[in-house]
Motif scaffolding. Structure first.
Motif, mmCIF file in Angstrom:
data_model
loop_
_atom_site.group_PDB
_atom_site.id
_atom_site.type_symbol
_atom_site.label_atom_id
_atom_site.label_comp_id
_atom_site.label_asym_id
_atom_site.label_seq_id
_atom_site.Cartn_x
_atom_site.Cartn_y
_atom_site.Cartn_z
ATOM 1 N N SER A 82 -7.614 -13.057 -44.807
ATOM 2 C CA SER A 82 -5.845 -13.044 -44.960
ATOM 3 C C SER A 82 -5.605 -11.835 -46.399
ATOM 4 O O SER A 82 -5.011 -11.054 -46.453
ATOM 5 C CB SER A 82 -5.164 -14.212 -44.799
ATOM 6 O OG SER A 82 -3.722 -13.560 -45.171
ATOM 7 N N GLN A 86 -4.226 -8.361 -47.543
ATOM 8 C CA GLN A 86 -3.552 -8.053 -48.301
ATOM 9 C C GLN A 86 -3.309 -6.923 -49.684
ATOM 10 O O GLN A 86 -2.732 -6.422 -49.772
ATOM 11 C CB GLN A 86 -2.185 -9.328 -48.643
ATOM 12 C CG GLN A 86 -0.808 -9.044 -49.124
ATOM 13 C CD GLN A 86 -0.472 -9.945 -49.275
ATOM 14 O OE1 GLN A 86 -0.468 -11.095 -47.511
ATOM 15 N NE2 GLN A 86 1.378 -10.520 -49.961
ATOM 16 N N ASN A 176 1.170 -9.297 -43.324
ATOM 17 C CA ASN A 176 0.998 -8.936 -44.448
ATOM 18 C C ASN A 176 0.735 -8.292 -45.130
ATOM 19 O O ASN A 176 1.244 -7.449 -46.189
ATOM 20 C CB ASN A 176 -0.935 -9.449 -45.136
ATOM 21 C CG ASN A 176 -0.940 -10.763 -44.878
ATOM 22 O OD1 ASN A 176 -0.677 -11.622 -44.889
ATOM 23 N ND2 ASN A 176 -2.194 -11.143 -45.045
ATOM 24 N N SER A 179 3.986 -7.500 -46.665
ATOM 25 C CA SER A 179 4.269 -7.830 -48.111
ATOM 26 C C SER A 179 3.847 -6.775 -48.629
ATOM 27 O O SER A 179 4.683 -6.364 -49.918
ATOM 28 C CB SER A 179 3.934 -9.025 -47.241
ATOM 29 O OG SER A 179 3.626 -9.738 -49.294
ATOM 30 N N CYS A 234 1.063 -16.052 -44.843
ATOM 31 C CA CYS A 234 -0.094 -15.159 -45.395
ATOM 32 C C CYS A 234 -1.420 -16.368 -46.010
ATOM 33 O O CYS A 234 -2.606 -16.294 -45.500
ATOM 34 C CB CYS A 234 -0.313 -14.196 -47.121
ATOM 35 S SG CYS A 234 0.092 -15.259 -48.508
ATOM 36 N N TYR A 236 -1.856 -18.423 -47.950
ATOM 37 C CA TYR A 236 -2.232 -18.661 -49.455
ATOM 38 C C TYR A 236 -1.891 -20.647 -49.675
ATOM 39 O O TYR A 236 -2.350 -21.310 -50.897
ATOM 40 C CB TYR A 236 -1.420 -18.006 -50.691
ATOM 41 C CG TYR A 236 -1.437 -18.354 -51.536
ATOM 42 C CD1 TYR A 236 -2.951 -17.832 -52.380
ATOM 43 C CD2 TYR A 236 -0.924 -18.836 -52.443
ATOM 44 C CE1 TYR A 236 -2.763 -17.916 -53.770
ATOM 45 C CE2 TYR A 236 -1.009 -19.157 -54.046
ATOM 46 C CZ TYR A 236 -2.207 -18.213 -54.827
ATOM 47 O OH TYR A 236 -2.648 -18.418 -56.014
#
Length: 271
Positions: A82, A86, A176, A179, A234, A236
């Motif tokens: 991911s 991104q 992603n 973003s 995402c 994170y």
């Protein structure tokens, strides 16, 4: 019987190719925005690899994702994939959007002419050996060819390869991509304020196109201050030292409002 024959219109002219020199000059200008906008145009040296390595070849892509996982101190391949997706999406969006809004040029980053070089951290270096592109003759209709160049030509092949080696939701990947696009728009608006209105309008149109539609929204709670709210996460926050990104769908509205207010105060230098 042939009275209608004369009413047929000539086909619309196609896009006008730009000279290699002009494309290189535009890329050099766009590169001054930030490192994510840099695309080198010098001849190839040792160490550069075809962009197809990352877009359509599972082996080098798997190796790169494993390197990202190691750097992030995670054993979860989904998170590494991911974050990698991104980051690469940001590298591909940035020079293309930058050239379009600054000089009305559609840069060709087709994998056949594009190369990358491994680096331990920071944006992945990109280089094109024969700079090419097309003049954007109608800026009001630029979103469609930009979408085809970046999403159809680059990110869709990458998404398919990622999903072939790691189980990951398509909505997460396109969130992603959205973003990354929003980050590009925000960077240009902040560093080239004279281009903000044009860039934001283009960004919003792209965010309403095909696989990006419904992925998130660019909002402007105060004039000149852009924020993005995405509809997915995402992952994170699942990293050992991770947290929720500023555009994360998991942030509640009250917390988001506080974050925006704090960011606006910091920007204005107020208490």
């Amino acid at each position: 019987m042939h009275g209608m024959e004369g009413t047929a219109r000539d086909p619309e002219p196609g896009p006008r190719p730009a000279t290699s020199r002009h494309v290189a000059e535009v890329l050099a200008e766009v590169a001054t925005i930030s490192a994510y906008f840099e695309v080198e145009t010098e001849p190839l040296e040792s160490g550069w690899r075809p962009l197809t390595d990352l877009l359509t070849d599972p082996d080098p892509l798997s190796d790169r994702i494993a390197e990202v996982a190691k750097r992030l101190s995670t054993t979860e391949a989904q998170i590494a994939a991911s974050i990698f997706f991104q980051g690469l999406a940001a590298r591909l969006w940035s020079p293309v959007i930058g050239a379009a809004v600054t000089r009305e040029l559609l840069v060709d980053l087709a994998p056949a002419r594009s190369f990358w070089r491994p680096t331990p951290s920071g944006p992945i270096p990109l280089r094109v050996t024969h700079p090419a592109g097309w003049e954007i003759t109608d800026p009001d209709r630029a979103a469609e060819p930009l979408y085809r160049a970046v999403v159809t030509g680059l990110l869709e092949p990458l998404a398919h390869t990622v999903q072939a080696i790691i189980k990951i939701a398509p909505g997460l990947l396109w969130g992603n991509a959205a973003s990354a696009l929003a980050g590009t728009v925000q960077t240009i608006a902040r560093r080239r304020p004279e281009l903000a209105a044009r860039t934001v309008a283009l960004g919003r149109e792209l965010l309403s196109t095909e696989v990006l539609e419904g992925s998130g929204e660019l909002v402007e709670p105060a004039p000149g201050h852009l924020f993005f709210v995405r509809r997915s996460c995402c992952l994170y926050y699942r990293l050992p030292a991770g947290g929720k990104c500023g555009d994360c769908a998991l942030i509640d509205s009250e917390t988001r409002g506080e974050q925006w207010a704090r960011a606006l105060r910091d920007t204005r230098g107020g208490p």
